[in-house]
Design an enzyme around this catalytic site. Structure first.
Site, PDB file in Angstrom:
ATOM      1  CG  HIS A 120     -39.044   2.754 -40.428  1.00  0.00           C
ATOM      2  ND1 HIS A 120     -39.612   3.176 -39.393  1.00  0.00           N
ATOM      3  CD2 HIS A 120     -39.003   3.462 -41.414  1.00  0.00           C
ATOM      4  CE1 HIS A 120     -38.351   4.458 -39.166  1.00  0.00           C
ATOM      5  NE2 HIS A 120     -38.317   4.557 -40.486  1.00  0.00           N
ATOM      6  CD  GLU A 123     -36.447   2.962 -44.465  1.00  0.00           C
ATOM      7  OE1 GLU A 123     -36.187   3.675 -44.420  1.00  0.00           O
ATOM      8  OE2 GLU A 123     -37.656   2.713 -44.361  1.00  0.00           O
ATOM      9  CG  HIS A 124     -34.123   3.153 -39.529  1.00  0.00           C
ATOM     10  ND1 HIS A 124     -33.998   5.209 -38.681  1.00  0.00           N
ATOM     11  CD2 HIS A 124     -34.897   3.729 -40.085  1.00  0.00           C
ATOM     12  CE1 HIS A 124     -34.675   5.346 -39.019  1.00  0.00           C
ATOM     13  NE2 HIS A 124     -35.364   5.230 -40.035  1.00  0.00           N
ATOM     14  CD  GLU A 200     -38.302   7.885 -38.672  1.00  0.00           C
ATOM     15  OE1 GLU A 200     -38.833   8.251 -39.395  1.00  0.00           O
ATOM     16  OE2 GLU A 200     -37.592   7.260 -38.612  1.00  0.00           O
TER      17      GLU A 200
END
Length: 347
Positions: A120, A123-124, A200
Site C-alpha cells: 500500500h 501504491e502511494h 491514513e
C-alpha cells in the site's frame, strides 16, 4: 338464519297441478342453461387456441426469415506481449469514453514478514513521478482533460485506473508505461508520504473501533497465513518503512510480466493492440516472477484426529466461529480497513 335466494332442492322434482286437472312434474330452469353455457365456453376456448396457433406460426416464420440469432455482449479480446504483459480489451461503443486499468499481481499477502503495509505504501509512491514526467504532471494532465484517476491495494493485487475520453487513451498509456519502469524515489518524497500513510492509518483504523476490532479478529482467525496482516499494515512496522524497502519491492514486482492491462470502452482490440505495443511493449521485463508460495494455515481445531481420537477415526465436530464474529465479518466485508485500501488523495 336468514338466507337470500332460493334454496337448492334435493331429490325428485315436485309435481304441480295442471289447469286441466292433470298432474305434471316441474323442471328446474338452470338444467337447460348448463349445456348452453358449456357450448359457449368450448367455442371461446377453440377461438383462443386458434389465435395462439396463428401467433405461434407468425413468430416461427419471422425467426426463420431473420436467420440465426446473433451473439450478444462485447467481443472481448485477449493477447500477451513479448515482454509478458497481458492485455484484455472490452469494447463498449455506447459513449466515447475509455477506462484504462493496470493490475499488478502483488498485494499485502506478498510482503516480507516485518514489512507490513509496504504494498500500500508503494501504491502511494507510484504518484511521485519519473525523470520524464515529474511529480504531479500525470494528475495535472488528467484534470486538464477532464479525466479521473485513483488506485487501490488488496491482499492479492494492486490496481491503478483512469477514466478519460477515448482520444486521450494514448496519452494515459504513455504515462502509465513510463512509471512502470522509471519511478524516481528519494527521501524527500518517500518520508513525507510515509507520514501521509500513517495519518491514513489514524483515520481509517486507529479512530475506528469497528476497524480496530476487525484488525484483531482477522489476526486471530489466520494463525499463519499472511491474510491475517492488515492491508494498510501494522503501525509499528509502517513507521520503519523507508526508501530502500519501497525500491526493492518496486523492482521485484512492478514488471510487465506481472501485470494485466484492462481497457474497456469505445475501442477495438486491433487499435488497442497497436497502442499497447507502442507504449508498454517498450518496457523490458525486469525480473522473472516465481509462483506464489504462501504459508498455509494449520489444520483447524476439531479436525479428524483431534481430541485424542485416531487420525483415521470418525470426524469430530469442528469448532465453529462464534455467531457474533460471523456477523462482524459479514458486516465489515468490503471495508477499506480490511479489504481494498484506496489511495488517500492529498490536497
Amino acid at each position: 338464519m336468514m338466507r337470500f335466494g332460493s334454496p337448492r332442492r334435493r331429490g325428485p322434482s315436485p309435481t304441480w297441478a295442471h289447469p286441466s286437472g292433470q298432474r305434471t312434474r316441474g323442471f328446474r330452469s338452470f338444467s337447460l342453461r348448463r349445456p348452453q353455457l358449456a357450448v359457449r365456453r368450448l367455442r371461446s376456448a377453440a377461438f383462443c387456441a386458434l389465435c395462439a396457433a396463428a401467433i405461434a406460426s407468425m413468430v416461427v416464420t419471422w425467426v426463420m426469415a431473420s436467420g440465426p440469432a446473433k451473439a450478444e455482449g462485447p467481443q472481448i479480446s485477449y493477447f500477451t506481449l513479448d515482454n509478458g504483459l497481458e492485455v484484455v480489451v472490452i469494447p463498449d461503443h455506447r459513449t466515447p469514453v475509455v477506462t484504462h486499468m493496470i493490475w499488478y499481481r502483488v498485494g499485502s499477502a506478498d510482503e516480507q514478514a516485518g514489512k507490513s503495509g509496504l504494498a500500500h505504501f508503494l501504491e502511494h509512491l507510484m504518484f511521485k513521478g519519473t525523470d520524464k514526467n515529474p511529480q504531479g504532471r500525470f494528475s495535472q494532465t488528467l484534470a486538464t482533460i477532464g479525466g479521473q484517476e485513483n488506485a487501490f491495494t488488496t491482499a492479492d493485487y494492486t490496481g491503478y485506473f483512469q477514466r478519460i475520453a477515448r482520444e486521450y487513451l494514448p496519452t494515459v498509456m504513455e504515462f502509465e508505461a513510463d512509471r512502470m519502469a522509471g519511478l524516481v524515489l528519494t527521501n524527500d518524497n518517500v518520508l513525507p508520504e510515509r507520514d501521509v500513510v500513517l495519518e491514513e492509518y489514524n483515520m481509517r483504523v486507529a479512530n475506528s473501533p469497528e476497524a480496530r476490532l476487525g484488525e484483531q479478529v482477522a489476526a486471530a482467525l489466520y494463525l499463519n497465513h499472511p491474510y491475517g496482516r492488515p492491508v494498510i499494515g501494522w503501525r509499528p512496522e509502517l513507521e520503519k518503512l523507508n526508501r530502500e524497502d519501497a525500491l526493492d519491492f518496486y523492482k521485484r514486482f512492478y514488471t510487465p510480466n506481472n501485470a494485466v492491462v484492462v481497457i474497456a470502452g469505445d475501442v477495438t482490440g486491433a487499435e488497442v493492440k497497436a497502442l499497447v505495443e507502442k507504449t508498454y511493449g517498450k518496457v523490458a521485463r525486469r525480473t522473472e516472477i516465481a509462483p506464489r508460495l504462501r504459508p498455509q494455515e494449520p489444520p483447524p481445531a476439531g479436525a479428524p484426529g483431534d481430541f485424542g481420537g485416531p487420525a483415521g477415526g470418525p470426524a469430530q465436530p469442528a469448532a465453529q466461529l462464534p455467531r457474533a464474529l460471523q456477523r462482524h465479518r459479514k458486516a465489515g466485508a468490503g471495508r477499506s480497513a480490511r479489504g481494498a485500501v484506496p489511495r488517500a488523495r492529498r490536497r
